[in-house]
Motif scaffolding. Structure first.
Motif, PDB file in Angstrom:
ATOM      1  N   SER A 246       0.824  -1.212   0.000  1.00 39.42           N
ATOM      2  CA  SER A 246       0.000   0.000   0.000  1.00 39.42           C
ATOM      3  C   SER A 246       0.857   1.259   0.000  1.00 39.42           C
ATOM      4  CB  SER A 246      -0.926   0.007   1.220  1.00 39.42           C
ATOM      5  OG  SER A 246      -1.750  -1.117   1.244  1.00 39.42           O
ATOM      6  N   SER A 252      -2.993   4.837  -1.742  1.00 36.71           N
ATOM      7  CA  SER A 252      -3.134   4.023  -0.537  1.00 36.71           C
ATOM      8  C   SER A 252      -2.054   4.249   0.509  1.00 36.71           C
ATOM      9  CB  SER A 252      -3.145   2.540  -0.925  1.00 36.71           C
ATOM     10  OG  SER A 252      -1.990   2.206  -1.678  1.00 36.71           O
ATOM     11  N   VAL A 338      -1.966  -3.695  -1.201  1.00 33.91           N
ATOM     12  CA  VAL A 338      -3.053  -3.548  -2.169  1.00 33.91           C
ATOM     13  C   VAL A 338      -3.180  -4.798  -3.039  1.00 33.91           C
ATOM     14  CG1 VAL A 338      -2.973  -1.041  -2.277  1.00 33.91           C
ATOM     15  CG2 VAL A 338      -1.561  -2.356  -3.838  1.00 33.91           C
ATOM     16  N   ASN A 978      -7.134   1.152   1.919  1.00 34.07           N
ATOM     17  CA  ASN A 978      -6.412   1.474   0.686  1.00 34.07           C
ATOM     18  C   ASN A 978      -7.052   2.553  -0.176  1.00 34.07           C
ATOM     19  OD1 ASN A 978      -4.219  -0.228   1.144  1.00 34.07           O
ATOM     20  ND2 ASN A 978      -5.304  -1.990   0.301  1.00 34.07           N
TER      21      ASN A 978
END
Length: 1001
Positions: A246, A252, A338, A978
């Motif tokens: 992230s 994010s 992510v 995120n």
């Protein structure tokens, strides 16, 4: 708990007009057959064995009766994706479903259905009705439910089905419980494995994001041999997807609303006290009794980064302490993912052998291992009544004798008569939380199939057996044992008498050197590793027969009938420390175990009503009925009726009406879990909101004026209910397929197929927990703690929600309808062959109501809880091929959405999303009503292929470039993690991949 037999029967499925029609059709068919003269022996007629998804009748005439989308292996290969599930989630009819972008472990708790998080799995949702309402088949047989070591789920994990074995995929966009039984409410996905494969094929691919991360690699070997009587195929494959952090994506690496939305549990530590203190410099007087007069000190303090520590290893109180403010919160995002890593290894073998002219034996077996990882920020240690969902932590204090205690007094939790509300410290020294899943899937299927003659007619039959298992282990690293934390914070003499115990310093923060004051010795005492496991087993035995019963004026009456027995059993075994409630941010968890079985009988008829008549080239009626007897709740009868009319060779019209049901799965019946719901408490900071009605309501609920929500997750207890009845449903489709003959060979097309289908699904007695945000909003709006909406909500003395009981129930209805439009076009020219495939889904409505008639907020065009329902989704693929070269382009479109632009800062005049100017549709008088628009999004993908490069026959190169224009997901303020919805949008970034395959015979 074990399942117990109950004889109560669900209502609404016993006698229906369709059921009576089906029964009458079977009875009339039997009488007509008996009345016919005995036919003279004739040569056996071989059936045209076309297997069509949506029917057990194996006959060409059945094709086209239901809306089925066929996906070829080549289409999957052209996408550049290495997962069956990732491709299916790009269908325009697909809704929210788990995939490897969901980094849920450690961030969202376990879901309310007792099914567990499903970490590392990829599932398929059709019509936004949930993955549990989609039936997944492999070669027409049910696939075992997933198991990810956090519960006992009710959906299939498509990551347990390797791409190497897939020949094609069929997707039925219609209810089909009368044909297949439970779960087939929103549709059916059938994965057809490779057969009759001769020779060998080797495939390899590699890809990565432009940023150099998220690498994917794939290696497959498939060999096959056979002759007129024997076929065998063997496949081995390896697939790996690596992580994307992230912190490596702009969207994010921080919270969309800014650092104030971070975690209140920081590496510096935070202490919250009420009353009994005199250090008013950092503990100002507050109005704690609501009379408008500040009367008691309220301490909410922390230290600034790089604050030096005194000789005892802790800052000096109060000199080194400052009031805690939201801009000092902790940004946990860089520790998250992510895209979660996922590694899969599989072996598959299948064979069939013709014993004699009318008898064949077949068998197939699969082993698949999935290794996946989720990661979250370092585990926070929180003690006192603000500890999320942990009864033991609520009662932990700090001894005055603890050598690191800077306050010079015993810190006793409020729940035990003291003044300590909470102490929180996030030890980044301990590293991020790591959740490692290992999931093994075993599948075996064997059977006999053949033909027999009865007079002039041939009948097809089969007997088969399936035994499958999904078994998961999860290792949770870098968490803490709260019982050991309790000893380490208590009397040093007691700690010294306990082997291995070392006093713990949770007050020092990161210190002046930034290395942290929790030493390796302290970590060695309090850190622990958690081991959880779960398992699902499915056994199936079935017998089927199909053929033509007798001749009607316009053709034979075809039928299929059969019997199926299934046995399910599953279990979830949590770590003993988790059961004891010793793991932070998890409630005390109980083991889940259950089993049930079902016996089913079904029958289908397909009758040609007209043939080769004016305005009726074909007119066929199909009916089906299925009787299911469950050991858990009783029996269910479902029916289906369909009409197919071809007024002209170029035009097909069809319609179906079907009843469906979904039996509650083991987690829903017997599971108990805790769900970390992302909820905004309307009463957080209500006293300064300026909203007179909100102030009145929260005051009436007895919430102190000083109350402020800590964090954005409220842990709700939910899970099993062994009194659940099955969901029932009604589904309706009607549509048309137009394939004009006149267009063939024209200047602008060689073929054109236009297919439009209207669908409508109505799910009754839907099994789910009420939406927690809706329940809390209703509770506050009622201003009555005794109201039904407040019944499961318990607040402690400071106003914090201490418990939220939100159990599963058959709570209401879901209704949705819309239209699919699919167009296929092809044209052969002097410069090559051009083709286009355009899939579109328009969702007209989606309405969910509870048993009181109240509407849930999830609806069309709204983004909510990482679960958007776009009004329109579209996917257009255009390709060109000439000789050995091919090029293609795909555009994937998602229409705009709106979301609640609201969070726990709504009452803050400067920090609310509205005040910060982040809402496209602000409501300054009541920021909780503000909305934000997420614009429409289109992704563009390119692919190219080169067959027989350099003159090497059987060799193929493929190149993919996905998200060509580097389109970012739409920023989402209401999403849990995120900053975007991972069920709707791609991982940010441009992705390329290269594929090489070589096949020879």
């Amino acid at each position: 708990m074990k399942a117990k037999h109950r004889t109560n029967r669900p209502r609404g499925l016993r006698r229906t007009p369709v059921a009576l029609a089906v029964a009458l059709a079977f009875q009339c068919g039997a009488l007509l057959a008996q009345s016919q003269e005995t036919a003279q022996p004739q040569e056996t007629v071989t059936l045209d064995r076309i297997e069509v998804l949506g029917s057990n009748i194996r006959k060409a005439e059945v094709e086209g009766q239901s809306p089925v989308l066929n996906i070829t292996r080549e289409q999957i290969e052209q996408s550049g994706l290495i997962s069956v599930g990732d491709f299916l989630q790009q269908l325009t009819s697909s809704g929210k479903a788990l995939n490897t972008q969901f980094n849920t472990s450690g961030n969202a708790g376990t879901p309310p259905d007792g099914g567990g998080i499903g970490a590392g799995s990829t599932q398929i949702d059709l019509r936004h009705l949930g993955a549990q309402r989609v039936l997944v088949l492999v070669d027409g047989k049910r696939w075992v439910y997933e198991s990810s070591a956090s519960g006992v789920g009710g959906a299939a994990d498509l990551n347990t089905i390797p791409l190497a074995i897939v020949e094609r995929i069929e997707v039925l966009g219609d209810g089909a419980s009368a044909v297949y039984g439970s779960d087939a409410i929103a549709g059916v996905v059938n994965i057809v494995t490779r057969r009759d494969f001769k020779g060998a094929q080797f495939t390899g691919s590699y890809g990565q994001f432009e940023d150099g991360d998220g690498e994917t690699s794939r290696a497959e070997m498939t060999v096959g041999t056979g002759n007129d009587r024997f076929n065998a195929i063997f496949s081995a494959s390896f697939q790996e997807q690596k992580a994307v952090s992230s912190g490596d994506r702009d969207i994010s690496d921080d919270f969309p609303g800014g650092i104030t939305r971070g975690s209140p549990a920081t590496p510096q530590g935070r202490a919250v006290f009420i009353g009994g203190l005199s250090e008013l410099g950092v503990c100002p007087l507050r109005d704690l009794n609501g009379d408008g007069i500040p009367d008691a000190p309220f301490c909410d303090v922390t230290t600034l980064p790089n604050t030096p520590v005194a000789g005892n290893g802790s800052p000096v109180f109060p000199a080194d302490y400052v009031p805690y403010t939201d801009d000092l919160s902790f940004n946990a995002q860089p520790y998250n993912l992510v895209l979660t890593p996922n590694k899969r290894k599989s072996l598959f073998a299948a064979t069939d052998f013709t014993i004699n002219e009318g008898l064949k034996f077949y068998a197939k077996a699969l082993y698949n291992r999935r290794e996946s990882v989720n990661q979250a920020a370092p585990n926070a240690i929180v003690i006192g009544q603000e500890a999320p969902g942990n009864g033991l932590a609520d009662r932990i204090g700090v001894s005055m004798l603890n050598p690191y205690n800077p306050f010079g007094r015993d810190l006793i939790p409020v729940a035990q008569g003291g003044t300590m509300i909470a102490i929180a410290r996030r030890p980044v020294e301990g590293g991020p939380r790591i959740f490692e899943q290992t999931v093994d899937t075993y599948y075996f299927n064997a059977g006999l199939e053949g033909e027999f003659a009865a007079g002039s007619r041939a009948f097809y039959w089969d007997l088969n057996y399936v035994n499958s298992q999904n078994r998961a282990e999860q290792v949770f690293r870098n968490t803490y044992n709260m019982r050991r934390v309790q000893l380490a914070l208590g009397n040093p003499a007691t700690c010294a008498a306990t082997p291995g115990c070392v006093p713990l310093n949770i007050f020092g923060g990161m210190g002046a050197d930034g290395k942290g004051t929790i030493t390796p010795q302290m970590l060695a005492w309090i850190k622990t590793t958690v081991h959880d496991s779960s398992e699902q087993n499915l056994q199936i035995a079935s017998a089927n027969v199909s053929g033509d019963l007798f001749d009607l004026p316009d053709g034979p009456l075809a039928f299929a009938a059969g019997f199926e027995h299934r046995r399910y059993d599953g279990s979830f075994t949590p770590d003993a420390a988790r059961v004891a409630g010793e793991i932070p941010d998890q409630a005390a968890t109980v083991a889940t175990q259950g089993d049930y079985d079902v016996s089913e009988f079904y029958g289908e008829l397909s009758a040609p009503l007209l043939r080769d008549k004016r305005f009726a080239k074909d007119l066929d009626l199909s009916v089906a009925a299925r009787y299911s007897d469950y050991s858990t709740f009783g029996d269910v009868t479902t029916t289906k009726i369909g009409l197919k009319w071809r007024p002209h060779d170029s035009l097909l019209l069809r319609s179906t009406y079907s009843e469906g049901f979904r039996a509650p799965f083991i987690g829903e019946l017997y599971g108990l879990s805790q769900f970390g719901a992302s909820i905004t408490d309307p009463c957080s900071g209500y006293a300064t909101s300026g909203n007179a009605q909100l102030i009145a309501n929260c005051t009436a609920l007895g919430i102190p004026t000083t109350y402020k929500q800590l964090g954005f997750q409220i842990f709700t207890t939910t899970g099993g209910n062994d009194k659940l009845q099955p969901e029932t449903s009604e589904s309706l489709t009607f549509g048309a397929v137009y394939s004009p003959d006149w267009i063939k060979g024209s200047a602008f097309a060689d073929s054109l197929d236009i297919e439009a289908t209207y669908y409508r699904h109505h799910v009754k007695s839907a099994i789910q927990a009420p939406d927690a945000q809706d329940v809390l909003n209703a509770c506050v709006a009622s201003a009555n703690a005794a109201s039904s909406s407040c019944a499961g909500i318990v607040r402690n003395a400071t106003g914090t929600i201490a418990s939220f009981d939100n159990r599963l129930a058959n709570i209401g209805d879901i209704e949705t309808d819309g239209v699919d439009l699919n167009i296929e076009w092809a044209l052969e020219t002097d410069v090559g062959r051009f083709g286009a495939n355009w899939q579109n889904t328009y969702v007209d409505s989606f309405v969910a109501t509870d048993s009181f008639g109240s509407r849930f907020s999830r609806t069309v065009g709204v983004e909510e809880n990482d679960s958007a329902i776009p009004r329109v989704q579209s996917k257009l693929t255009v390709d060109w091929k000439r000789g050995n070269f091919g090029l293609g382009w795909t555009a994937r479109y998602t229409s705009s959405l709106t979301e609640r632009c609201s969070d726990a800062f709504d009452s803050n005049p400067t920090l609310s999303l509205t005040a910060m100017g982040l809402c496209s549709e602000p409501n300054f008088e009541n920021p909780s009503l503000s909305r934000d628009k997420l614009g429409a999004t289109t992704y563009h993908d390119l692919f190219a292929s080169w067959d027989s490069p350099f003159g090497v026959q059987g060799l193929r190169f493929g190149l993919n470039l996905n998200n060509v224009f580097d389109k970012d997901p739409r920023v989402c303020y209401s999403c849990a993690l995120n900053g975007y919805d991972p069920s709707t949008y791609d991982v940010p970034g441009r992705f390329w991949s290269l594929q090489v395959s070589y096949r020879f015979e």
